[in-house]
Write a protein that holds these residues in place. Structure first.
Motif, PDB file in Angstrom:
ATOM      1  N   ALA A 177     -18.191 -19.517 -17.425  1.00 60.76           N
ATOM      2  CA  ALA A 177     -18.806 -18.030 -17.602  1.00 60.76           C
ATOM      3  C   ALA A 177     -18.962 -17.693 -19.052  1.00 60.76           C
ATOM      4  N   GLY A 178     -18.490 -17.996 -19.744  1.00 64.59           N
ATOM      5  CA  GLY A 178     -18.460 -17.719 -21.092  1.00 64.59           C
ATOM      6  C   GLY A 178     -19.642 -18.228 -21.787  1.00 64.59           C
ATOM      7  N   ARG A 179     -20.195 -19.252 -21.264  1.00 66.71           N
ATOM      8  CA  ARG A 179     -21.303 -19.640 -21.932  1.00 66.71           C
ATOM      9  C   ARG A 179     -22.673 -18.933 -21.303  1.00 66.71           C
ATOM     10  N   SER A 180     -22.392 -18.148 -19.983  1.00 68.24           N
ATOM     11  CA  SER A 180     -23.636 -17.685 -19.341  1.00 68.24           C
ATOM     12  C   SER A 180     -23.533 -16.075 -19.116  1.00 68.24           C
ATOM     13  N   MET A 181     -22.317 -15.498 -20.133  1.00 66.34           N
ATOM     14  CA  MET A 181     -22.002 -14.162 -19.835  1.00 66.34           C
ATOM     15  C   MET A 181     -23.229 -13.178 -19.756  1.00 66.34           C
ATOM     16  N   PRO A 182     -23.380 -12.438 -18.786  1.00 67.24           N
ATOM     17  CA  PRO A 182     -24.588 -11.394 -19.095  1.00 67.24           C
ATOM     18  C   PRO A 182     -24.678 -10.624 -19.838  1.00 67.24           C
ATOM     19  N   LEU A 183     -23.251 -10.230 -20.552  1.00 71.44           N
ATOM     20  CA  LEU A 183     -23.128  -9.132 -21.459  1.00 71.44           C
ATOM     21  C   LEU A 183     -23.818  -9.673 -22.965  1.00 71.44           C
ATOM     22  N   ARG A 184     -24.239 -11.193 -22.924  1.00 70.85           N
ATOM     23  CA  ARG A 184     -24.859 -11.379 -24.034  1.00 70.85           C
ATOM     24  C   ARG A 184     -26.199 -10.665 -24.372  1.00 70.85           C
ATOM     25  N   SER A 185     -26.628 -10.043 -23.137  1.00 72.19           N
ATOM     26  CA  SER A 185     -27.880  -9.066 -23.541  1.00 72.19           C
ATOM     27  C   SER A 185     -27.502  -7.583 -23.910  1.00 72.19           C
ATOM     28  N   ILE A 210     -16.804  -4.250 -30.646  1.00 73.28           N
ATOM     29  CA  ILE A 210     -17.711  -4.719 -31.516  1.00 73.28           C
ATOM     30  C   ILE A 210     -17.209  -4.404 -32.823  1.00 73.28           C
ATOM     31  N   GLY A 211     -16.765  -5.613 -33.227  1.00 75.02           N
ATOM     32  CA  GLY A 211     -16.004  -5.456 -34.866  1.00 75.02           C
ATOM     33  C   GLY A 211     -14.640  -4.622 -34.547  1.00 75.02           C
ATOM     34  N   SER A 212     -14.463  -3.417 -35.247  1.00 74.74           N
ATOM     35  CA  SER A 212     -13.334  -2.593 -35.109  1.00 74.74           C
ATOM     36  C   SER A 212     -13.764  -1.326 -34.103  1.00 74.74           C
ATOM     37  N   ARG A 213     -14.954  -1.176 -33.548  1.00 69.44           N
ATOM     38  CA  ARG A 213     -15.557  -0.269 -32.829  1.00 69.44           C
ATOM     39  C   ARG A 213     -15.339  -0.424 -31.385  1.00 69.44           C
ATOM     40  N   VAL A 214     -14.329   0.243 -30.963  1.00 70.54           N
ATOM     41  CA  VAL A 214     -14.276   0.004 -29.369  1.00 70.54           C
ATOM     42  C   VAL A 214     -15.259   0.622 -28.595  1.00 70.54           C
ATOM     43  N   VAL A 215     -15.938  -0.132 -27.670  1.00 64.80           N
ATOM     44  CA  VAL A 215     -17.143   0.468 -27.115  1.00 64.80           C
ATOM     45  C   VAL A 215     -17.009   0.509 -25.481  1.00 64.80           C
ATOM     46  N   GLY A 216     -15.998   0.228 -25.064  1.00 64.35           N
ATOM     47  CA  GLY A 216     -15.704   0.293 -23.431  1.00 64.35           C
ATOM     48  C   GLY A 216     -14.448  -0.238 -23.087  1.00 64.35           C
ATOM     49  N   ALA A 217     -14.118  -0.737 -21.898  1.00 61.21           N
ATOM     50  CA  ALA A 217     -13.052  -1.193 -21.596  1.00 61.21           C
ATOM     51  C   ALA A 217     -13.169  -2.139 -20.221  1.00 61.21           C
ATOM     52  N   LEU A 218     -12.561  -2.972 -19.944  1.00 60.51           N
ATOM     53  CA  LEU A 218     -12.507  -3.966 -18.748  1.00 60.51           C
ATOM     54  C   LEU A 218     -11.251  -3.760 -18.081  1.00 60.51           C
ATOM     55  N   MET A 256     -13.669 -12.667 -24.975  1.00 64.32           N
ATOM     56  CA  MET A 256     -14.757 -13.164 -24.745  1.00 64.32           C
ATOM     57  C   MET A 256     -15.991 -12.319 -24.839  1.00 64.32           C
ATOM     58  N   LEU A 257     -15.875 -11.558 -23.836  1.00 66.22           N
ATOM     59  CA  LEU A 257     -16.785 -10.204 -23.577  1.00 66.22           C
ATOM     60  C   LEU A 257     -17.012  -9.516 -24.988  1.00 66.22           C
ATOM     61  N   SER A 258     -16.017  -9.296 -25.893  1.00 66.10           N
ATOM     62  CA  SER A 258     -16.340  -8.473 -26.996  1.00 66.10           C
ATOM     63  C   SER A 258     -16.954  -9.338 -28.045  1.00 66.10           C
ATOM     64  N   LEU A 259     -16.868 -10.678 -27.995  1.00 65.84           N
ATOM     65  CA  LEU A 259     -17.687 -11.745 -28.715  1.00 65.84           C
ATOM     66  C   LEU A 259     -19.182 -11.722 -28.311  1.00 65.84           C
ATOM     67  N   HIS A 260     -19.529 -11.764 -27.049  1.00 64.14           N
ATOM     68  CA  HIS A 260     -20.750 -11.692 -26.711  1.00 64.14           C
ATOM     69  C   HIS A 260     -21.218 -10.319 -26.960  1.00 64.14           C
ATOM     70  N   LEU A 261     -20.500  -9.171 -26.841  1.00 68.22           N
ATOM     71  CA  LEU A 261     -21.153  -7.997 -27.437  1.00 68.22           C
ATOM     72  C   LEU A 261     -21.480  -8.020 -28.851  1.00 68.22           C
ATOM     73  N   GLU A 262     -21.003  -8.357 -29.666  1.00 67.82           N
ATOM     74  CA  GLU A 262     -21.011  -8.704 -31.138  1.00 67.82           C
ATOM     75  C   GLU A 262     -22.420  -9.519 -31.185  1.00 67.82           C
ATOM     76  N   LEU A 263     -22.428 -10.531 -30.561  1.00 75.31           N
ATOM     77  CA  LEU A 263     -23.819 -11.130 -30.641  1.00 75.31           C
ATOM     78  C   LEU A 263     -25.090 -10.569 -29.983  1.00 75.31           C
ATOM     79  N   ALA A 264     -24.857  -9.921 -29.349  1.00 71.67           N
ATOM     80  CA  ALA A 264     -25.842  -8.961 -28.757  1.00 71.67           C
ATOM     81  C   ALA A 264     -26.269  -7.876 -29.650  1.00 71.67           C
ATOM     82  N   GLU A 265     -25.294  -7.084 -30.520  1.00 65.45           N
ATOM     83  CA  GLU A 265     -25.537  -6.369 -31.387  1.00 65.45           C
ATOM     84  C   GLU A 265     -26.295  -7.000 -32.645  1.00 65.45           C
ATOM     85  N   MET A 266     -25.853  -8.095 -32.972  1.00 66.98           N
ATOM     86  CA  MET A 266     -26.424  -8.754 -34.026  1.00 66.98           C
ATOM     87  C   MET A 266     -27.866  -9.266 -33.674  1.00 66.98           C
TER      88      MET A 266
END
Length: 442
Positions: A78-86, A176-184, A205-215
């Protein structure tokens, strides 16, 4: 022997000792072998089945009884194909909670941002509505305090709906980094919260995908900004010179003047309206030829052009507005300052072995000063811009002989390809300059 297995062996010895004591010593007359063995076997089976030993594993939810490797395999997949990557969007959150629900040992899973519920699946979805504010104070508390909250009962959950079936939960922040953007949030319909560690690991894992999406988003914005800068850098002196050429042609050759106006229109239409960062080489090639035809109308026989284009290159995709500025450099800083003029050569090839497209722009003009060439060679991967150079036209911020937008082109290629491209600027034997560009085949 592990502690749990040794303890179980001791229990079995004790069971058989008690069986022997009861059936052979305390009972008169002593029981036969068959009843004794049957009694001992029955008690041993009961001890094994009822004992949470290392052989059987601790009793708990069915998902927890699976081997660790078996539990981690779907999570890793799931981590490799997490939709939050977008990015943290409603659609991505919905697909994510549907993917996570069977993995996290919860009856319901939700993702919320700082303002609203983005996705909710499971019991309670009738009032935990997507697009509405979170119904529990727990989510707001997690986002505000930036730490996980474990809710063991319905009172702690504090849902606003009186008939909410949810009884316990683990809610952890998404950052995303030190900024909280939501909750699971992972919820259960009984007062036994999901495993905190598992939920926090998934949130990380989701936070990492969100950081990558932000980048990715920032990289796209930067690339768009550089493309807009390249459009803005189309030399106004080029426009004025061409318009002066057209005005003079209007008196001597009205038909040629009309053709030049049409080409100038095509040139600016392509530069302004081209959408996206890539286009077929054939389109960029047409754009370059249009530009050079306009310059040839101005310079006449002083500007000669030679094309050496592999037909295979025409269908490849290259970054838009990248080749023309290299050609404009050759015209402006190589040929324009040479009294007798010179020749510009454009060469393009495809290398199927390395899967690259190679583009070379060369001229036999006056060449670059050694200090300018050294500065461009050192800074072509994003080095500091020239501090005080100006072009022959008096334009600040562009090094004479240094070129139109070379730094901008290099930074844009960085954002599109990372380290997977090569851009080199070298003096040509006998005078002039050679610019080589090699990019991945697309």
């Amino acid at each position: 022997m592990r502690g749990g297995s040794g303890l179980l062996a001791g229990v079995l010895l004790l069971v058989w000792g008690l069986v022997y004591l009861v059936t052979q010593v305390l009972v008169s007359p002593a029981l036969g072998v068959l009843p004794t063995v049957a009694a001992g076997t029955a008690l041993s089976v009961a001890a094994v089945l009822g004992y949470p030993s290392a052989l059987r594993g601790p009793r708990g939810p069915r998902w927890a009884q699976r081997p660790v490797e078996e539990r981690e395999r779907p999570i890793a997949a799931a981590g490799r194909s997490m939709p939050l990557r977008s990015g943290l969007t409603t659609d991505a959150a919905r697909r994510t909670v549907e993917l996570l629900r069977p993995m996290l040992g919860g009856d319901a899973v939700a993702i919320a941002d700082r303002d609203q519920v983005l996705a909710f699946v499971g019991p309670g979805s009738d009032h935990h509505r997507v697009g509405g504010a979170p119904q529990t104070r727990t989510t707001a508390r997690v986002i505000e305090r930036r730490r996980t909250v474990v809710v063991p009962d319905r009172a702690g959950l504090a849902c606003n709906h009186p008939d909410c079936p949810l009884q316990s939960a683990v809610v952890t922040p998404l950052a995303i980094g030190s900024r909280v953007v939501g909750a699971l949030g992972v919820y259960r319909v009984h007062p036994d919260p999901p495993p905190r560690g598992l939920v926090e690991d998934m949130a990380s894992m989701l936070s990492l995908h969100l950081e990558l999406a932000e980048m990715d988003r920032e990289r796209r914005l930067a690339a768009h900004a550089r493309l807009d800068a390249l459009r803005a850098q189309i030399n106004p002196h080029f426009l004025f010179n061409i318009l002066n050429t057209i005005a003079s042609k209007a008196r001597t050759d009205p038909e040629e003047a009309r053709q030049l106006l049409l080409r100038l229109s095509d040139f600016f239409r392509y530069a302004v309206r081209q959408d996206g960062h890539f286009a077929e080489f054939a389109q960029e090639y047409f754009f370059v030829r249009t530009y050079l035809s306009l310059e040839q109308a101005r310079f006449g026989d002083r500007l000669r052009v030679r094309y050496d284009i592999d037909p295979q290159v025409l269908t490849t995709r290259v970054p838009v507005l990248t080749i023309q500025p290299l050609v404009e450099n050759a015209v402006k800083h190589g040929i324009a300052d040479k009294v007798e003029g010179g020749t510009i050569r454009l060469r393009a090839r495809v290398d199927p072995l390395t899967r690259t497209t190679s583009i070379r722009v060369s001229d036999d003009g006056v060449g670059m000063r050694p200090e300018v060439l050294a500065r461009l060679s050192d800074g072509e991967r994003g080095g500091p811009p020239p501090e005080s150079d100006a072009t022959a036209d008096g334009e600040p911020g562009r090094a004479r002989g240094g070129g139109v937008g070379l730094r901008n082109i290099s930074e844009r290629l960085d954002s599109l390809f990372g380290e997977r491209y090569e851009l080199s600027i070298t003096p040509a034997p006998g005078g002039g300059t050679v610019v080589d560009l090699r990019i991945p085949l697309r």
